[in-house]
Design a protein around this motif. Sequence first.
Motif, PDB file in Angstrom:
ATOM      1  N   TYR A  37      -4.931   6.418   6.400  1.00 50.03           N
ATOM      2  CA  TYR A  37      -3.777   6.875   5.623  1.00 50.03           C
ATOM      3  C   TYR A  37      -4.330   7.582   4.396  1.00 50.03           C
ATOM      4  O   TYR A  37      -5.216   7.057   3.714  1.00 50.03           O
ATOM      5  CB  TYR A  37      -2.926   5.670   5.231  1.00 50.03           C
ATOM      6  CG  TYR A  37      -1.599   5.952   4.556  1.00 50.03           C
ATOM      7  CD1 TYR A  37      -0.941   7.175   4.677  1.00 50.03           C
ATOM      8  CD2 TYR A  37      -0.981   4.955   3.796  1.00 50.03           C
ATOM      9  CE1 TYR A  37       0.287   7.399   4.065  1.00 50.03           C
ATOM     10  CE2 TYR A  37       0.238   5.160   3.189  1.00 50.03           C
ATOM     11  CZ  TYR A  37       0.871   6.383   3.324  1.00 50.03           C
ATOM     12  OH  TYR A  37       2.089   6.592   2.704  1.00 50.03           O
TER      13      TYR A  37
ATOM     14  N   TYR B  39       0.678   7.729   9.398  1.00 46.36           N
ATOM     15  CA  TYR B  39       0.876   6.274   9.321  1.00 46.36           C
ATOM     16  C   TYR B  39       2.314   5.943   8.947  1.00 46.36           C
ATOM     17  O   TYR B  39       2.852   4.912   9.381  1.00 46.36           O
ATOM     18  CB  TYR B  39      -0.095   5.674   8.294  1.00 46.36           C
ATOM     19  CG  TYR B  39       0.212   4.239   7.927  1.00 46.36           C
ATOM     20  CD1 TYR B  39      -0.160   3.194   8.765  1.00 46.36           C
ATOM     21  CD2 TYR B  39       0.894   3.925   6.753  1.00 46.36           C
ATOM     22  CE1 TYR B  39       0.139   1.878   8.443  1.00 46.36           C
ATOM     23  CE2 TYR B  39       1.201   2.613   6.424  1.00 46.36           C
ATOM     24  CZ  TYR B  39       0.823   1.588   7.269  1.00 46.36           C
ATOM     25  OH  TYR B  39       1.131   0.284   6.965  1.00 46.36           O
TER      26      TYR B  39
ATOM     27  N   MET C  77       4.126   2.239   9.409  1.00 46.74           N
ATOM     28  CA  MET C  77       4.614   1.679   8.152  1.00 46.74           C
ATOM     29  C   MET C  77       5.935   0.918   8.331  1.00 46.74           C
ATOM     30  O   MET C  77       6.047  -0.231   7.842  1.00 46.74           O
ATOM     31  CB  MET C  77       4.765   2.762   7.081  1.00 46.74           C
ATOM     32  CG  MET C  77       5.273   2.231   5.746  1.00 46.74           C
ATOM     33  SD  MET C  77       5.554   3.517   4.521  1.00 46.74           S
ATOM     34  CE  MET C  77       3.875   3.910   4.024  1.00 46.74           C
TER      35      MET C  77
ATOM     36  N   ALA D 233      -1.260  -3.303   5.298  1.00 47.47           N
ATOM     37  CA  ALA D 233      -2.166  -2.198   5.600  1.00 47.47           C
ATOM     38  C   ALA D 233      -3.439  -2.323   4.787  1.00 47.47           C
ATOM     39  O   ALA D 233      -3.400  -2.479   3.570  1.00 47.47           O
ATOM     40  CB  ALA D 233      -1.499  -0.864   5.314  1.00 47.47           C
TER      41      ALA D 233
ATOM     42  N   VAL E  87      -6.172   0.180   4.132  1.00 53.11           N
ATOM     43  CA  VAL E  87      -6.297   1.626   4.341  1.00 53.11           C
ATOM     44  C   VAL E  87      -7.753   2.049   4.404  1.00 53.11           C
ATOM     45  O   VAL E  87      -8.528   1.786   3.474  1.00 53.11           O
ATOM     46  CB  VAL E  87      -5.593   2.400   3.219  1.00 53.11           C
ATOM     47  CG1 VAL E  87      -5.805   3.906   3.382  1.00 53.11           C
ATOM     48  CG2 VAL E  87      -4.103   2.073   3.209  1.00 53.11           C
TER      49      VAL E  87
ATOM     50  N   PRO F  12      -9.318   6.609   2.445  1.00 54.98           N
ATOM     51  CA  PRO F  12      -8.222   7.060   1.571  1.00 54.98           C
ATOM     52  C   PRO F  12      -8.438   8.460   1.012  1.00 54.98           C
ATOM     53  O   PRO F  12      -7.487   9.073   0.521  1.00 54.98           O
ATOM     54  CB  PRO F  12      -8.229   6.011   0.453  1.00 54.98           C
ATOM     55  CG  PRO F  12      -9.647   5.520   0.400  1.00 54.98           C
ATOM     56  CD  PRO F  12     -10.082   5.500   1.841  1.00 54.98           C
TER      57      PRO F  12
ATOM     58  N   LEU G 240      -1.854   6.097  -2.995  1.00 50.49           N
ATOM     59  CA  LEU G 240      -1.783   5.153  -1.887  1.00 50.49           C
ATOM     60  C   LEU G 240      -1.342   3.767  -2.346  1.00 50.49           C
ATOM     61  O   LEU G 240      -0.591   3.081  -1.648  1.00 50.49           O
ATOM     62  CB  LEU G 240      -3.146   5.051  -1.198  1.00 50.49           C
ATOM     63  CG  LEU G 240      -3.513   6.175  -0.243  1.00 50.49           C
ATOM     64  CD1 LEU G 240      -4.992   6.120   0.101  1.00 50.49           C
ATOM     65  CD2 LEU G 240      -2.663   6.113   1.029  1.00 50.49           C
TER      66      LEU G 240
ATOM     67  N   ARG H 162       2.323   3.071  -2.248  1.00 54.83           N
ATOM     68  CA  ARG H 162       3.059   3.207  -0.990  1.00 54.83           C
ATOM     69  C   ARG H 162       3.428   1.842  -0.419  1.00 54.83           C
ATOM     70  O   ARG H 162       2.661   0.871  -0.537  1.00 54.83           O
ATOM     71  CB  ARG H 162       2.222   3.969   0.043  1.00 54.83           C
ATOM     72  CG  ARG H 162       1.585   5.244  -0.449  1.00 54.83           C
ATOM     73  CD  ARG H 162       2.572   6.181  -1.115  1.00 54.83           C
ATOM     74  NE  ARG H 162       3.292   6.996  -0.130  1.00 54.83           N
ATOM     75  CZ  ARG H 162       4.181   7.929  -0.459  1.00 54.83           C
ATOM     76  NH1 ARG H 162       4.485   8.150  -1.728  1.00 54.83           N
ATOM     77  NH2 ARG H 162       4.783   8.625   0.478  1.00 54.83           N
TER      78      ARG H 162
ATOM     79  N   SER I   5       3.876  -1.264   2.047  1.00 50.30           N
ATOM     80  CA  SER I   5       3.095  -1.974   3.066  1.00 50.30           C
ATOM     81  C   SER I   5       1.607  -2.027   2.773  1.00 50.30           C
ATOM     82  O   SER I   5       0.874  -2.757   3.439  1.00 50.30           O
ATOM     83  CB  SER I   5       3.295  -1.387   4.478  1.00 50.30           C
ATOM     84  OG  SER I   5       2.531  -0.220   4.696  1.00 50.30           O
ATOM     85  N   VAL I   6       1.111  -1.294   1.770  1.00 46.09           N
ATOM     86  CA  VAL I   6      -0.329  -1.261   1.504  1.00 46.09           C
ATOM     87  C   VAL I   6      -0.758  -2.521   0.756  1.00 46.09           C
ATOM     88  O   VAL I   6      -0.281  -2.794  -0.352  1.00 46.09           O
ATOM     89  CB  VAL I   6      -0.718  -0.004   0.696  1.00 46.09           C
ATOM     90  CG1 VAL I   6      -2.184  -0.077   0.260  1.00 46.09           C
ATOM     91  CG2 VAL I   6      -0.470   1.255   1.521  1.00 46.09           C
ATOM     92  N   SER I   7      -1.648  -3.290   1.363  1.00 47.66           N
ATOM     93  CA  SER I   7      -2.206  -4.479   0.710  1.00 47.66           C
ATOM     94  C   SER I   7      -3.476  -4.149  -0.055  1.00 47.66           C
ATOM     95  O   SER I   7      -3.698  -4.641  -1.159  1.00 47.66           O
ATOM     96  CB  SER I   7      -2.503  -5.573   1.740  1.00 47.66           C
ATOM     97  OG  SER I   7      -1.322  -6.121   2.276  1.00 47.66           O
TER      98      SER I   7
ATOM     99  N   VAL J  27      -6.775  -0.901  -0.448  1.00 45.09           N
ATOM    100  CA  VAL J  27      -7.361   0.387  -0.090  1.00 45.09           C
ATOM    101  C   VAL J  27      -8.875   0.220  -0.053  1.00 45.09           C
ATOM    102  O   VAL J  27      -9.481  -0.260  -1.019  1.00 45.09           O
ATOM    103  CB  VAL J  27      -6.965   1.475  -1.104  1.00 45.09           C
ATOM    104  CG1 VAL J  27      -7.724   2.772  -0.843  1.00 45.09           C
ATOM    105  CG2 VAL J  27      -5.459   1.724  -1.043  1.00 45.09           C
TER     106      VAL J  27
END
Length: 343
Positions: free
Chosen positions: A187, A194, A199, A209, A211, A214, A279, A282, A284-286, A288
Amino acid sequence: MDYRQLGGSGLKVPVLTLGTGTFGGNNELFRAFGTSDVAEATRIVDVALEAGLTMFDSADIYSNGNSESILGEAIKGRRDQVLISTKATFRFGEGPNDVGSSRHHLLRAVEGSLKRLGTDYIDLFELHGFDALTPVEETLRTLDDLVRAGKIRYIGASNFSGWHLMKSLAHSDKHGLSRYVAHQAYYSLVGRSYEWELMPLALDQKVGAMVWSPLGWARLTGKFRRGQPLPKDTRLQSQLAIDVGPPVEEEYLYKVVDVIDEVAAETGKTVPQIAINWLLQRPSVSSVIIGARTEEQLRQNLGAIGWNLTKEQVAKLDAASATTKAYPYFHQAGFGERNPSPV
């Protein structure tokens, strides 16, 4: 360093994870990423821990296992301070069973990773890709057995399509097996597919997620400019690295970089810092996953946290990086009243 829940699990992970693909570099592909030896890797780990970055990601195929071995040396004596994620599924050996997500291969892969890492458990173990030849029942039962044995604490997937992931989650729910809590997915500001299906699935099913790449496979380092030659130290000097990485059309890349440059001028931040910060806002992103060949690169990437882009700056970046979605996603977007965008 901020921490977030990893999907629907109780585990908290730092918003930045250090990828260790730069450790080792003892084959053609991974030499293009980096060649950190134990001494340099240990210094990079030191800097990461000082900043509160406590999670380190690897895989058995990174430099033919050498990445895991070097990471194990770099964290020796401080295993209790770190979280380790590693992966398996891709070919690791010449035999017919040295690949995939079968019980045979996964049991051997986990034992090999534990030995190379110098630990007796892995915090997050992910399948590096989907194995369509092994029944999900076999794969998930094996992973559940490894969790129950204490060799793995949480499980995740990587590079799955939506139906791959949902089929696996449904099977785990039906049979009371350990559930994927993470999906390591590509992503970036120059790779937003994604968002189309993975997502919404992640939000609905509580899969965090992790990622990877990045910076768009090194394209958002700030060194790529219209009309200029490729930087000498980029992995994209390697044709093999180009072939295995996500493709990006040149004009699209430069269009996005032009707008990142505008935002960089407004914020006083670098191109990579803006790409990573975007990122982190965004859904759902846990976490990066960032890479670093050197201590200096790591410190630069750490500058992506502790501040946020404004809503106006995010909207500007969104508009510049938007692309036409594939079917059926472009069709669903026309029915936004009942299919709202996750972002």
